[in-house]
Motif scaffolding. Structure first.
Motif, PDB file in Angstrom:
ATOM      1  N   ILE A 179       0.834  -1.204   0.000  1.00 40.95           N
ATOM      2  CA  ILE A 179       0.000   0.000   0.000  1.00 40.95           C
ATOM      3  C   ILE A 179       0.868   1.253   0.000  1.00 40.95           C
ATOM      4  O   ILE A 179       0.578   2.226  -0.708  1.00 40.95           O
ATOM      5  CB  ILE A 179      -0.972  -0.011   1.198  1.00 40.95           C
ATOM      6  CG1 ILE A 179      -2.041  -1.098   0.998  1.00 40.95           C
ATOM      7  CG2 ILE A 179      -1.640   1.352   1.386  1.00 40.95           C
ATOM      8  CD1 ILE A 179      -2.941  -1.318   2.194  1.00 40.95           C
ATOM      9  N   LEU A 180       1.955   1.244   0.768  1.00 40.28           N
ATOM     10  CA  LEU A 180       2.857   2.400   0.801  1.00 40.28           C
ATOM     11  C   LEU A 180       3.483   2.650  -0.576  1.00 40.28           C
ATOM     12  O   LEU A 180       3.568   3.797  -1.026  1.00 40.28           O
ATOM     13  CB  LEU A 180       3.956   2.180   1.846  1.00 40.28           C
ATOM     14  CG  LEU A 180       3.527   2.310   3.311  1.00 40.28           C
ATOM     15  CD1 LEU A 180       4.637   1.841   4.237  1.00 40.28           C
ATOM     16  CD2 LEU A 180       3.118   3.736   3.652  1.00 40.28           C
ATOM     17  N   LEU A 181       3.888   1.572  -1.250  1.00 38.22           N
ATOM     18  CA  LEU A 181       4.466   1.717  -2.595  1.00 38.22           C
ATOM     19  C   LEU A 181       3.422   2.180  -3.595  1.00 38.22           C
ATOM     20  O   LEU A 181       3.693   3.035  -4.447  1.00 38.22           O
ATOM     21  CB  LEU A 181       5.072   0.383  -3.049  1.00 38.22           C
ATOM     22  CG  LEU A 181       6.333  -0.076  -2.298  1.00 38.22           C
ATOM     23  CD1 LEU A 181       6.732  -1.476  -2.733  1.00 38.22           C
ATOM     24  CD2 LEU A 181       7.488   0.895  -2.521  1.00 38.22           C
ATOM     25  N   GLN A 182       2.190   1.646  -3.491  1.00 36.76           N
ATOM     26  CA  GLN A 182       1.110   2.067  -4.380  1.00 36.76           C
ATOM     27  C   GLN A 182       0.722   3.512  -4.117  1.00 36.76           C
ATOM     28  O   GLN A 182       0.329   4.237  -5.039  1.00 36.76           O
ATOM     29  CB  GLN A 182      -0.100   1.155  -4.211  1.00 36.76           C
ATOM     30  CG  GLN A 182       0.091  -0.226  -4.815  1.00 36.76           C
ATOM     31  CD  GLN A 182      -1.103  -1.126  -4.579  1.00 36.76           C
ATOM     32  OE1 GLN A 182      -2.215  -0.675  -4.328  1.00 36.76           O
ATOM     33  NE2 GLN A 182      -0.873  -2.426  -4.648  1.00 36.76           N
ATOM     34  N   THR A 183       0.847   3.960  -2.872  1.00 33.90           N
ATOM     35  CA  THR A 183       0.522   5.345  -2.517  1.00 33.90           C
ATOM     36  C   THR A 183       1.445   6.315  -3.260  1.00 33.90           C
ATOM     37  O   THR A 183       0.994   7.344  -3.777  1.00 33.90           O
ATOM     38  CB  THR A 183       0.656   5.555  -0.993  1.00 33.90           C
ATOM     39  OG1 THR A 183      -0.258   4.688  -0.314  1.00 33.90           O
ATOM     40  CG2 THR A 183       0.349   6.997  -0.607  1.00 33.90           C
ATOM     41  N   ILE A 184       2.730   5.972  -3.324  1.00 34.35           N
ATOM     42  CA  ILE A 184       3.679   6.824  -4.044  1.00 34.35           C
ATOM     43  C   ILE A 184       3.263   6.940  -5.508  1.00 34.35           C
ATOM     44  O   ILE A 184       3.245   8.033  -6.086  1.00 34.35           O
ATOM     45  CB  ILE A 184       5.112   6.249  -3.923  1.00 34.35           C
ATOM     46  CG1 ILE A 184       5.553   6.266  -2.457  1.00 34.35           C
ATOM     47  CG2 ILE A 184       6.081   7.049  -4.792  1.00 34.35           C
ATOM     48  CD1 ILE A 184       6.844   5.504  -2.197  1.00 34.35           C
ATOM     49  N   ARG A 185       2.896   5.798  -6.116  1.00 33.82           N
ATOM     50  CA  ARG A 185       2.479   5.803  -7.528  1.00 33.82           C
ATOM     51  C   ARG A 185       1.210   6.619  -7.727  1.00 33.82           C
ATOM     52  O   ARG A 185       1.125   7.448  -8.640  1.00 33.82           O
ATOM     53  CB  ARG A 185       2.241   4.358  -8.003  1.00 33.82           C
ATOM     54  CG  ARG A 185       1.720   4.246  -9.436  1.00 33.82           C
ATOM     55  CD  ARG A 185       1.490   2.802  -9.832  1.00 33.82           C
ATOM     56  NE  ARG A 185       0.555   2.143  -8.958  1.00 33.82           N
ATOM     57  CZ  ARG A 185      -0.774   2.255  -9.036  1.00 33.82           C
ATOM     58  NH1 ARG A 185      -1.314   3.051  -9.968  1.00 33.82           N
ATOM     59  NH2 ARG A 185      -1.564   1.596  -8.217  1.00 33.82           N
ATOM     60  N   VAL A 186       0.209   6.415  -6.855  1.00 34.33           N
ATOM     61  CA  VAL A 186      -1.078   7.112  -6.967  1.00 34.33           C
ATOM     62  C   VAL A 186      -0.898   8.622  -6.798  1.00 34.33           C
ATOM     63  O   VAL A 186      -1.488   9.424  -7.531  1.00 34.33           O
ATOM     64  CB  VAL A 186      -2.084   6.558  -5.932  1.00 34.33           C
ATOM     65  CG1 VAL A 186      -3.301   7.463  -5.807  1.00 34.33           C
ATOM     66  CG2 VAL A 186      -2.522   5.148  -6.325  1.00 34.33           C
ATOM     67  N   VAL A 187      -0.048   9.016  -5.845  1.00 32.69           N
ATOM     68  CA  VAL A 187       0.189  10.444  -5.599  1.00 32.69           C
ATOM     69  C   VAL A 187       0.875  11.098  -6.796  1.00 32.69           C
ATOM     70  O   VAL A 187       0.485  12.185  -7.243  1.00 32.69           O
ATOM     71  CB  VAL A 187       1.024  10.634  -4.315  1.00 32.69           C
ATOM     72  CG1 VAL A 187       1.537  12.064  -4.209  1.00 32.69           C
ATOM     73  CG2 VAL A 187       0.191  10.292  -3.082  1.00 32.69           C
ATOM     74  N   LEU A 188       1.886  10.426  -7.334  1.00 35.06           N
ATOM     75  CA  LEU A 188       2.610  10.990  -8.489  1.00 35.06           C
ATOM     76  C   LEU A 188       1.728  11.078  -9.726  1.00 35.06           C
ATOM     77  O   LEU A 188       1.867  12.002 -10.536  1.00 35.06           O
ATOM     78  CB  LEU A 188       3.860  10.139  -8.792  1.00 35.06           C
ATOM     79  CG  LEU A 188       4.972  10.184  -7.740  1.00 35.06           C
ATOM     80  CD1 LEU A 188       6.093   9.257  -8.099  1.00 35.06           C
ATOM     81  CD2 LEU A 188       5.483  11.622  -7.554  1.00 35.06           C
ATOM     82  N   GLN A 189       0.792  10.135  -9.866  1.00 37.60           N
ATOM     83  CA  GLN A 189      -0.128  10.155 -11.008  1.00 37.60           C
ATOM     84  C   GLN A 189      -1.342  11.055 -10.776  1.00 37.60           C
ATOM     85  O   GLN A 189      -2.164  11.241 -11.675  1.00 37.60           O
ATOM     86  CB  GLN A 189      -0.601   8.731 -11.322  1.00 37.60           C
ATOM     87  CG  GLN A 189       0.495   7.833 -11.870  1.00 37.60           C
ATOM     88  CD  GLN A 189       0.017   6.408 -12.084  1.00 37.60           C
ATOM     89  OE1 GLN A 189      -1.072   6.028 -11.676  1.00 37.60           O
ATOM     90  NE2 GLN A 189       0.853   5.606 -12.737  1.00 37.60           N
ATOM     91  N   LYS A 190      -1.468  11.558  -9.530  1.00 34.64           N
ATOM     92  CA  LYS A 190      -2.583  12.453  -9.142  1.00 34.64           C
ATOM     93  C   LYS A 190      -3.944  11.772  -9.369  1.00 34.64           C
ATOM     94  O   LYS A 190      -4.932  12.408  -9.739  1.00 34.64           O
ATOM     95  CB  LYS A 190      -2.528  13.774  -9.926  1.00 34.64           C
ATOM     96  CG  LYS A 190      -1.255  14.583  -9.678  1.00 34.64           C
ATOM     97  CD  LYS A 190      -1.169  15.794 -10.565  1.00 34.64           C
ATOM     98  CE  LYS A 190      -0.779  15.417 -11.972  1.00 34.64           C
ATOM     99  NZ  LYS A 190      -0.522  16.584 -12.836  1.00 34.64           N
ATOM    100  N   THR A 191      -3.986  10.453  -9.119  1.00 35.28           N
ATOM    101  CA  THR A 191      -5.202   9.672  -9.343  1.00 35.28           C
ATOM    102  C   THR A 191      -6.272  10.043  -8.332  1.00 35.28           C
ATOM    103  O   THR A 191      -6.085   9.861  -7.133  1.00 35.28           O
ATOM    104  CB  THR A 191      -4.914   8.168  -9.247  1.00 35.28           C
ATOM    105  OG1 THR A 191      -3.833   7.857 -10.120  1.00 35.28           O
ATOM    106  CG2 THR A 191      -6.137   7.355  -9.629  1.00 35.28           C
ATOM    107  N   GLY A 192      -7.404  10.520  -8.790  1.00 34.74           N
ATOM    108  CA  GLY A 192      -8.554  10.801  -7.928  1.00 34.74           C
ATOM    109  C   GLY A 192      -8.318  11.885  -6.886  1.00 34.74           C
ATOM    110  O   GLY A 192      -9.008  11.931  -5.886  1.00 34.74           O
ATOM    111  N   ALA A 193      -7.339  12.753  -7.108  1.00 35.34           N
ATOM    112  CA  ALA A 193      -7.038  13.788  -6.113  1.00 35.34           C
ATOM    113  C   ALA A 193      -7.763  15.071  -6.412  1.00 35.34           C
ATOM    114  O   ALA A 193      -7.732  15.565  -7.528  1.00 35.34           O
ATOM    115  CB  ALA A 193      -5.527  14.031  -6.085  1.00 35.34           C
ATOM    116  N   TYR A 194      -8.428  15.613  -5.390  1.00 35.73           N
ATOM    117  CA  TYR A 194      -9.003  16.972  -5.479  1.00 35.73           C
ATOM    118  C   TYR A 194      -9.362  17.457  -4.081  1.00 35.73           C
ATOM    119  O   TYR A 194      -9.379  16.684  -3.137  1.00 35.73           O
ATOM    120  CB  TYR A 194     -10.216  17.025  -6.397  1.00 35.73           C
ATOM    121  CG  TYR A 194     -11.376  16.111  -6.089  1.00 35.73           C
ATOM    122  CD1 TYR A 194     -12.328  16.463  -5.119  1.00 35.73           C
ATOM    123  CD2 TYR A 194     -11.533  14.905  -6.775  1.00 35.73           C
ATOM    124  CE1 TYR A 194     -13.401  15.634  -4.864  1.00 35.73           C
ATOM    125  CE2 TYR A 194     -12.605  14.078  -6.508  1.00 35.73           C
ATOM    126  CZ  TYR A 194     -13.534  14.450  -5.554  1.00 35.73           C
ATOM    127  OH  TYR A 194     -14.609  13.613  -5.293  1.00 35.73           O
TER     128      TYR A 194
END
Length: 475
Positions: free
Chosen positions: A460-475
């Motif tokens: 989950i920690l590794l996936q979090t880095i990927r999700v944050v860098l890709q800005k997936t679902g962030a607002y």
């Protein structure tokens, strides 16, 4: 309000932690079984090798002259037998076909070692064949003697595991007869599935520990809606066995176990109860200290940008509902105007979460310019490392929610409050703000609780880095 009805005292710090340093129940008997089997195998293998050297064609080599090579033979052979799970309880140790294969493989492996160590000198072909035949014969004979002795002692009431059965009344008699066929258990009692309900659970596990119960058999119907209950058994050091059913069932922490020839699922207890959770907490503390030091220049830069962007404090502190519904203050970099919480009441009609439990808006007018950037890369969450350091949160876990959201919980939702909340979690790496229903988020949280492991946290920690860098679902 519902959350206030939950007790917040005399509880474990986390569903996955133990109240004390509990060893796995029955560990002494299991340890004695393994030591006895290993000793029998060592005697059998040593005797086989000695006889093979004496009765086979003698050949001058270090293998026949130096006693230290017997130790190598024992290490290789015992290691090979152990890798085949032949020191495990029940039908596993009685798998004679696997035992013959393990001994044969160890002989072949020793032959390979001898060839690489000294190609011109090992033992004669006759000694090798005699060693293999006698090793197979003696180890199998040792197992037969052990099994015969064990059955004899159990008939006299010795070396039996004290067990407990939890099942619905209509299935009780069938399951009791089914378990008694195995003839290795002492049944200490039977209760119905209500004993696992929230209001009865603590008393049930206290009773099981007082009685010294080693294993508990629970019917699938009694546990199917309470799968997270496995953590209570694990932290009590009690092995959980799920009784068979006609339905196809699966739980990720389960292993297959057979009573007679009937398969049933087992969720084993760790050797030291709660050890995985305390490794997690140590990891959280070490990482939060290191990250706070590394990110200190970034903290100063963000603080400056927040201060220059809009009037108000640098940090935003909000009351959240954490472990066991206990309130705590969460730290974030401020991303909204100072009166954002007051303005939320006027924006409830525009809430994009369909069931209304959470509040989310894609174009929230309360968010500042710098705040929008911070949210895009989740930089506003960085101060929560202080919450991890203080023990209010973990790096990974269900997100702590505001009072407004928790007040709308249904009873099944409260399981997420039984574990330490986290900065990130399965919910965040599986869609973040794109999740439209709170029920979907709860399912992800429950999935995390049921399947939790240190390895899952790392993923989950590794996936979090990927999700944050890709800005997936962030607002």
């Amino acid at each position: 309000m519902a959350y206030r009805s939950l007790p917040v005292v005399n509880l474990r710090p986390d569903l996955r932690s133990a109240k004390g340093a509990n060893l796995k129940k029955g560990i002494a008997v299991r340890f004695l079984r393994v030591i006895t089997l290993v000793s029998l195998d060592m005697i059998a293998l040593s005797l086989a090798w000695t006889l093979a050297i004496n009765f086979g064609t003698f050949l001058e080599s270090p293998w026949t002259k130096k006693p230290s090579f017997i130790l190598l033979i024992l290490i290789v052979s015992i290691g090979m037998i152990a890798t085949k799970s032949l020191y495990s309880p029940g039908i596993y140790r009685r798998n004679y076909t696997a035992l013959i294969k393990a001994v044969t493989l160890s002989e072949i492996f020793l032959l390979l070692i001898a060839f690489l160590y000294e190609p011109d000198g090992y033992v004669s072909r006759s000694s090798f064949l005699i060693s293999w035949l006698l090793s197979v014969t003696f180890t199998c004979t040792g197992r037969l003697i052990f099994d015969f002795s064990t059955k004899l002692l159990r008939k006299k009431g010795a070396i039996r595991y004290p067990i407990f059965v939890i099942t619905d009344p209509e299935d009780r008699d069938d399951y009791v007869r089914f378990i008694q066929k195995e003839n290795c258990y002492t049944l200490e009692g039977v209760v119905d599935s209500e004993s696992l309900d929230r209001e009865n659970r603590e008393a049930t596990f206290e009773f099981l520990k007082r009685q010294g119960i080693v294993e508990t058999f629970v019917s699938w119907n009694a546990i199917k809606n309470r799968l997270y209950i496995c953590w209570h058994f694990q932290t009590a050091g009690i092995t959980l066995r799920i009784l068979p059913t006609t339905d196809r069932i699966y739980h990720p922490k389960s292993t297959l176990w057979k009573i007679g020839n009937i398969p049933c699922l087992t969720i084993p207890a760790p050797i030291i109860a709660g050890s995985d959770f305390w490794i997690k907490r140590c990891f959280d503390l070490c990482c939060s200290i290191v990250l706070l030091i590394l990110f200190s220049p970034l903290y100063l830069l963000i603080a400056l940008l927040v201060k220059l962007d809009s009037p108000g404090p640098i940090f935003f502190r909000q009351e959240r509902i954490g472990l066991h519904c206990k309130k705590f203050k969460i730290w974030k970099f401020r991303t909204m105007v100072t009166n954002a919480e007051k303005l939320q009441a006027n924006l409830e009609a525009e809430n994009e979460i369909k069931d209304g439990v959470l509040f989310k808006m894609k174009d929230d007018p309360r968010i500042t310019k710098v705040g929008k950037f911070l949210r895009l890369y989740s930089l506003d969450e960085l101060p929560q490392l202080f919450n991890v350091l203080l023990g209010d949160m973990s790096l990974v876990g269900p997100r702590p929610l505001p009072l407004r959201d928790v007040e709308k919980f249904q009873p099944p939702h409260f399981i997420r409050q039984e574990v330490l909340p986290g900065i990130t979690g399965l919910w965040q790496v599986s869609g973040r703000s794109n999740i439209e229903k709170f029920e979907d988020a709860v399912k992800l949280d429950i999935n995390y609780i049921e399947n939790w492991s240190i390895l899952l946290d790392m993923r989950i920690l590794l996936q979090t880095i990927r999700v944050v860098l890709q800005k997936t679902g962030a607002y």
